[in-house]
Design an enzyme around this catalytic site. Structure first.
Site, PDB file in Angstrom:
ATOM      1  N   ASP A   1       0.836  -1.199   0.000  1.00 11.48           N
ATOM      2  CA  ASP A   1       0.000   0.000   0.000  1.00 11.48           C
ATOM      3  C   ASP A   1       0.870   1.247   0.000  1.00 11.48           C
ATOM      4  O   ASP A   1       1.589   1.531   0.964  1.00 11.48           O
ATOM      5  CB  ASP A   1      -0.901  -0.009   1.236  1.00 11.48           C
ATOM      6  CG  ASP A   1      -2.013   1.020   1.166  1.00 11.48           C
ATOM      7  OD1 ASP A   1      -1.867   2.010   0.424  1.00 11.48           O
ATOM      8  OD2 ASP A   1      -3.031   0.828   1.856  1.00 11.48           O
TER       9      ASP A   1
ATOM     10  N   HIS B   1      -3.043  -1.049  -2.289  1.00 12.14           N
ATOM     11  CA  HIS B   1      -4.232  -0.382  -1.779  1.00 12.14           C
ATOM     12  C   HIS B   1      -5.440  -0.721  -2.652  1.00 12.14           C
ATOM     13  O   HIS B   1      -5.327  -0.846  -3.865  1.00 12.14           O
ATOM     14  CB  HIS B   1      -3.983   1.129  -1.786  1.00 12.14           C
ATOM     15  CG  HIS B   1      -5.048   1.932  -1.122  1.00 12.14           C
ATOM     16  ND1 HIS B   1      -5.134   2.073   0.244  1.00 12.14           N
ATOM     17  CD2 HIS B   1      -6.085   2.645  -1.642  1.00 12.14           C
ATOM     18  CE1 HIS B   1      -6.160   2.848   0.538  1.00 12.14           C
ATOM     19  NE2 HIS B   1      -6.762   3.201  -0.586  1.00 12.14           N
TER      20      HIS B   1
END
Length: 411
Positions: A179, A210
């Site tokens: 992420d 993400h």
């Protein structure tokens, strides 16, 4: 035919702000039954868009009364963005202008409003959030009276770890290893700060970015999304329900398949758009129409009269049942789903078989069925086991009697 509608008609409701500054919209999705535990769904930075409404409908099918509050209403009511470069820029502008403290007050107002609705059974309400909403789910566990909170790839949780001692309900967090909005050092702080706390679980998903659970998104990773969903449902059900007798539902489904052999009754135990995948032969069907056709022409009425299922073990989870069994029959009829195109041989077959059965709410969503196709082919005489690392009926016999010799294929 089964009603294809997964939920009752969703609708907009108004939620009163607790500070007296007005009211704001919320998207409400209600399960087919008309009632269930409550779930406040905290949005991504793109507002209450189609993605969030789809997630709400999905969890309504799981049995929850889902409310998606418009958390950007203090800046602009009813923000609904897509994922184009321009929408990303607008979304980040709303994110930067978001008053987190007021936003959490609005989250509590949504929880309170949902808890007071007649559709919500037992006044139990959880929180589920993604991205911005992932952090709000964490904060909901710290600041609100939610009964459970689940957060996906929350942005900025590492800056609020000083509130961890205030966590008052079960909390499950899903963190993406790659992420970009949560770099490795931030991820490690989250894991270390929350590790070992009672009722808190942090799952890190390797190799994903993400928004790995956003269906159709650039970083969507189906395997990780499925695993995260299973864990989310387990956390939610343990705290607020709903609780269904999944084993009994599966037994009823099997009764319709193998005892009464009624296709429509079988389909009535399933969601509006189910699927079945027999892994070794890739037979089955995806969607109501295709699966109904498959059951009618290739499965329910195509199993030999002496077909029997001998239970060996059963594991019942939060949203699925795993059955280990012996599948036994005499090959007196063609079995298109297991031996497509093979004329009846009259031979006896006994094989270990594993069924992984997934549910949404109180309906079957899918079946993944596994068995050793080589053993089937040996037992019907289509494969000579001599010189090959395969076995026939011996696999079934050793499943029942572990004292039988091991390693016989190793010479």
């Amino acid at each position: 035919m089964q009603d294809p509608a997964a939920t009752n008609s969703p609708r907009q409701i108004r939620i009163q702000a607790s500070d007296g500054s007005g009211s704001f919209n919320g998207y409400l999705a209600v399960p087919r039954s008309g009632s269930g535990p409550g779930l406040v769904l905290a949005q991504e930075i793109f507002g209450v868009n189609q993605t969030m409404r789809d997630v709400a409908d999905y969890y309504a099918e799981e049995g929850y009364v889902v409310l998606v509050p418009d958390l950007f209403w203090r800046q602009q009511p009813d923000v609904e963005l897509g994922y184009s470069p321009d929408d990303w820029q607008r979304a980040f502008a709303f994110y930067k202008g978001f008053d987190e403290a007021r936003g959490m007050e609005d989250m509590q107002a949504a929880i309170t409003a949902l808890r007071g609705r007649p559709e919500v059974q037992g006044a139990k309400v959880g929180v589920l959030g993604f991205c911005l909403g992932g952090k709000l789910a964490y904060l909901a566990a710290c600041r609100t009276d939610a009964d459970v909170a689940v957060g996906y790839y929350g942005v900025g949780i590492d800056a609020a770890l000083d509130e961890a001692d205030r966590i008052r309900c079960r909390l499950a967090l899903h963190v993406a290893e790659l992420d970009g909005f949560c770099p490795p050092e931030a991820r490690e702080r989250i894991v270390q700060a929350l590790r070992g706390r009672p009722n808190v679980e942090v799952h890190v998903y390797p190799g994903v970015d993400h928004a790995f659970a956003r269906v159709g998104g650039e970083h969507y990773h189906r395997a990780s999304a499925l695993m995260a969903h299973e864990r989310s449902i387990a956390a939610l059900k343990s705290a607020i329900g709903p609780h269904y007798d999944l084993a009994a539902l599966w037994d009823k489904h099997c009764e319709y398949e193998f005892a009464t052999r009624n296709v429509d009754d079988t389909m009535s135990t399933m969601v509006a758009e189910p699927y079945v995948n027999h892994i070794p032969t890739m037979t089955g069907g995806v969607g109501y129409k295709a699966l109904h056709h498959f059951y009618t022409h290739h499965f329910v009425n195509s199993n030999p009269p002496d077909t029997s299922l001998v239970p060996i073990s059963r594991t019942v989870g939060a949203s699925q049942v795993v059955d280990e069994m012996l599948f036994c029959f005499t090959h007196t009829t063609e079995i298109p789903w297991m031996l497509p195109g093979v004329a009846p041989t009259g031979r006896r077959v006994e094989i270990p078989l594993l069924a992984v059965v997934k549910f949404r709410g109180d309906k079957l969503y899918h079946e993944h069925i596994y068995w050793d196709q080589a053993s089937v082919l040996v037992q019907v005489g289509l494969l000579d086991a001599a010189g090959l690392p395969v076995a026939g009926v011996e696999t079934a016999r050793k499943l029942l009697d572990e004292s039988l010799p091991s390693n016989t294929l190793m010479g």
